[in-house]
Design an enzyme around this catalytic site. Structure first.
Site, PDB file in Angstrom:
ATOM      1  N   ASP A 152      -4.707  -1.961  -3.838  1.00  9.93           N
ATOM      2  CA  ASP A 152      -4.626  -2.136  -5.289  1.00  9.93           C
ATOM      3  C   ASP A 152      -3.869  -3.420  -5.622  1.00  9.93           C
ATOM      4  O   ASP A 152      -2.718  -3.590  -5.252  1.00  9.93           O
ATOM      5  CB  ASP A 152      -3.924  -0.945  -5.928  1.00  9.93           C
ATOM      6  CG  ASP A 152      -4.228  -0.824  -7.413  1.00  9.93           C
ATOM      7  OD1 ASP A 152      -4.130  -1.831  -8.129  1.00  9.93           O
ATOM      8  OD2 ASP A 152      -4.576   0.278  -7.859  1.00  9.93           O
TER       9      ASP A 152
ATOM     10  N   SER B  27      -7.307  -1.348 -13.077  1.00 11.27           N
ATOM     11  CA  SER B  27      -7.764  -0.610 -11.895  1.00 11.27           C
ATOM     12  C   SER B  27      -8.850   0.408 -12.219  1.00 11.27           C
ATOM     13  O   SER B  27      -9.739   0.655 -11.392  1.00 11.27           O
ATOM     14  CB  SER B  27      -6.585   0.106 -11.231  1.00 11.27           C
ATOM     15  OG  SER B  27      -5.653  -0.811 -10.733  1.00 11.27           O
TER      16      SER B  27
ATOM     17  N   PHE C 205       3.671  14.760  -2.263  1.00  9.33           N
ATOM     18  CA  PHE C 205       4.994  14.611  -1.670  1.00  9.33           C
ATOM     19  C   PHE C 205       6.082  14.154  -2.643  1.00  9.33           C
ATOM     20  O   PHE C 205       7.266  14.174  -2.283  1.00  9.33           O
ATOM     21  CB  PHE C 205       4.903  13.637  -0.497  1.00  9.33           C
ATOM     22  CG  PHE C 205       3.853  14.035   0.505  1.00  9.33           C
ATOM     23  CD1 PHE C 205       4.065  15.095   1.367  1.00  9.33           C
ATOM     24  CD2 PHE C 205       2.632  13.379   0.549  1.00  9.33           C
ATOM     25  CE1 PHE C 205       3.096  15.487   2.280  1.00  9.33           C
ATOM     26  CE2 PHE C 205       1.644  13.755   1.455  1.00  9.33           C
ATOM     27  CZ  PHE C 205       1.882  14.817   2.324  1.00  9.33           C
TER      28      PHE C 205
ATOM     29  N   GLU D 108      -6.146   4.396  -0.480  1.00  6.93           N
ATOM     30  CA  GLU D 108      -5.599   3.357  -1.352  1.00  6.93           C
ATOM     31  C   GLU D 108      -4.174   2.984  -0.951  1.00  6.93           C
ATOM     32  O   GLU D 108      -3.306   3.856  -0.817  1.00  6.93           O
ATOM     33  CB  GLU D 108      -5.566   3.822  -2.814  1.00  6.93           C
ATOM     34  CG  GLU D 108      -5.045   2.725  -3.737  1.00  6.93           C
ATOM     35  CD  GLU D 108      -4.567   3.233  -5.099  1.00  6.93           C
ATOM     36  OE1 GLU D 108      -4.487   2.419  -6.024  1.00  6.93           O
ATOM     37  OE2 GLU D 108      -4.267   4.441  -5.225  1.00  6.93           O
TER      38      GLU D 108
ATOM     39  N   ASP E  11       0.242  -3.056  -5.897  1.00  3.86           N
ATOM     40  CA  ASP E  11       0.082  -3.428  -7.306  1.00  3.86           C
ATOM     41  C   ASP E  11       1.387  -3.289  -8.082  1.00  3.86           C
ATOM     42  O   ASP E  11       1.754  -4.174  -8.865  1.00  3.86           O
ATOM     43  CB  ASP E  11      -0.997  -2.536  -7.920  1.00  3.86           C
ATOM     44  CG  ASP E  11      -1.173  -2.734  -9.408  1.00  3.86           C
ATOM     45  OD1 ASP E  11      -1.781  -3.730  -9.802  1.00  3.86           O
ATOM     46  OD2 ASP E  11      -0.695  -1.872 -10.178  1.00  3.86           O
TER      47      ASP E  11
ATOM     48  N   HIS F 127      -2.262  -8.582 -14.234  1.00  7.77           N
ATOM     49  CA  HIS F 127      -3.297  -8.821 -13.233  1.00  7.77           C
ATOM     50  C   HIS F 127      -3.821 -10.245 -13.373  1.00  7.77           C
ATOM     51  O   HIS F 127      -3.665 -10.878 -14.413  1.00  7.77           O
ATOM     52  CB  HIS F 127      -4.462  -7.851 -13.420  1.00  7.77           C
ATOM     53  CG  HIS F 127      -4.095  -6.421 -13.180  1.00  7.77           C
ATOM     54  ND1 HIS F 127      -4.963  -5.387 -13.428  1.00  7.77           N
ATOM     55  CD2 HIS F 127      -2.960  -5.847 -12.713  1.00  7.77           C
ATOM     56  CE1 HIS F 127      -4.385  -4.236 -13.121  1.00  7.77           C
ATOM     57  NE2 HIS F 127      -3.156  -4.494 -12.685  1.00  7.77           N
TER      58      HIS F 127
END
Length: 491
Positions: free
Chosen positions: A56, A100, A271, A313, A318, A455
């Site tokens: 990403d 994204s 998690f 991913e 990112d 981005h």
């Protein structure tokens, strides 16, 4: 050649004479019956496997910096060694620079869609005419008639009988993983996205059949109620519902290590409440690495012996880039590459030569990270040697630090925009560059109170290996990738 045809001709005459009574044998002539043959059973169809890796925000400059950071200028990351490569256009349906959600959705569905939209048709709007997003408190408010769901590669794989898996270091409900298994007008509707994963419950995505076979990531907030410290508004405990649906569930590394790999049990691991830790900060006793999650997912899926689709991913690359925190971004890129390396090793053992396995590695978009100046070679980053994270040194005389027009040093890595922008440039303490919290300087100042770097709109790298990989070449769009994957495995 003449002899080849004489014998059959004579045989035909002999049979004809026998049939006309030309033989002295008075026994009845029986018709000729060819010997029985056993029909050859059709060849068993080979199991096909798709492994789609998404870094990403991993633009090409980030890849370059990560290579130098990890192995030096002369080294190679695993993704550098993939034999087939292409450049990918990532623009969305309504924006030059994508987020994204539509970019990953384009890979998964073959449809260019609007920013913020997840796996819906091109006409879907993420917000109403006033600009209000179609989500409230993480629940979707998408009105009927605002576009329609578009089938994803994961859904198509499931329909064909493949096993399926999703692995990420972000929340499992974040835009990239969500694009594989859910359909919402706005990516922030993460409560709605979570419900799509849970078989038998309200909001479940029926196209997932009996459920995604394995998924790992963070994001328990969207599976737990507000009363239990989560963000759900409907008082549902989706983790309890997953267990009722016969998922074997892990909440930490020790439970993860004990998850069964028996070819039948569905597996889930969440998690953390939100995103998982950056690799630089990860407590290995509490959270598995991206490579460990990838390896476990492959083991679980391969044990089902029916071919599989797996999306992996490296999501926090990112997030570190948005913070202009290059060290964490490059460390996470290296961890992503470790996952690719392990996956290739495992798949070569399962399917030697990858004759029935396609591995694709790419990114959803770029960032504004840049490499500045005529920097001397640094080699990899080590303790006391910041490497590519350091100051630009003159390549002729490395004892000299390059200076800007006002005589101030500057770092090799910078950003086009971001939260770290000094009002007046001054000296940079080289020891500060050793800190994992150091934020590289940006040209255009953005909100200093948030991770506000944007981005970038440049093309991204794609590498491929295995079944049909030679179809990936040249300059393509992210929607082309969807079609090429389908073609390679016959979906």
């Amino acid at each position: 050649m003449t002899q080849r045809y004489i014998a059959p001709a004579l045989l035909g005459v002999s049979l004809l004479l026998s049939a006309c009574g030309g033989s002295n044998n008075n026994s009845p002539v029986l018709p000729f019956i060819p010997p029985a043959t056993t029909p050859t059973p059709p060849a068993a169809q080979a199991q096909k496997n798709i492994l789609f890796f998404l870094g990403d925000g991993m633009g090409i400059t980030t890849m370059t910096a990560a290579r130098i950071y990890k192995v030096g200028e002369d080294g190679d990351l695993t993704m550098d060694t993939l034999p087939e490569t292409a450049f990918v256009h990532t623009y969305s349906n309504d924006a030059q620079v994508t987020d994204s959600a539509p970019s990953m959705s384009a890979y998964m569905t073959g449809v260019k869609m609007n920013n913020e939209v997840i796996s819906m048709s091109a006409d879907t709007k993420a917000a109403d005419a006033s600009g209000k997003a179609y989500q409230t408190n993480f629940d979707s408010t998408c009105p009927s008639g605002n576009g329609q769901a578009v089938e994803t590669l994961l859904e198509q794989s499931k329909a064909k009988g493949y096993a399926t898996g999703v692995v990420t270091t972000t929340r499992i409900t974040h835009a990239t993983p969500a694009a594989t298994y859910s359909h919402v007008c706005h990516r922030d509707a993460e409560n709605t996205i979570a419900a799509a994963l849970v078989p038998g419950g309200a909001g479940y995505n029926a196209k997932l059949g009996d459920g995604v076979d394995v998924f790992f990531g963070g994001g328990t907030d969207y599976f737990n109620t507000k009363e239990d410290g989560g963000k759900r508004n409907d008082k549902r405990n989706l983790i309890a519902e997953l267990k009722t649906a016969k998922y074997s569930y892990a909440a930490n590394k020790s439970e993860f290590d004990k998850l069964p790999v028996d070819g039948t049990t569905k597996i889930a691991g969440l998690f953390t409440k939100s995103h998982m830790a950056y690799d630089l900060d990860r407590d290995a006793s509490k959270e598995p690495s991206l490579a460990e999650m990838t390896g476990k997912a492959i083991d679980v899926l391969a044990a089902r012996k029916k071919g599989f689709f797996l999306m992996v991913e490296g999501g926090r690359i990112d997030h570190a880039l948005h913070a202009t925190n290059a060290r964490r971004a490059l460390q996470d890129t290296g961890a992503f590459d470790d996952a690719i390396k392990l996956a290739l090793e495992k798949m070569q053992a399962i399917d030697p030569g990858l004759k029935n396995t396609l591995v694709v590695v790419t990114a959803d978009h770029d960032h504004t990270l840049q490499l500045n100046g005529y920097a001397a070679r640094t080699g990899k980053t080590e303790a006391g040697k910041p490497g590519v994270l350091g100051l630009v040194k003159d390549y002729v005389d490395t004892s000299k630090t390059s200076k800007d027009v006002d005589g101030n040093p500057y770092t090799i890595i910078g950003f086009g925009n971001g939260p770290s922008r000094m009002a007046t440039r001054g000296a940079i303490d080289s020891t500060a560059l050793e800190s994992k919290d150091y934020k590289q300087e940006a040209v255009v100042p953005m909100d200093p109170t948030s991770d506000s770097e944007t981005h970038g709109g440049a093309d991204v790298f794609l590498g491929a290996q295995g079944l049909g990989a030679d179809n990936f070449s040249g300059v393509i769009t992210n929607t082309d990738v969807f079609a090429l994957i389908k073609k390679a495995v016959g979906l």
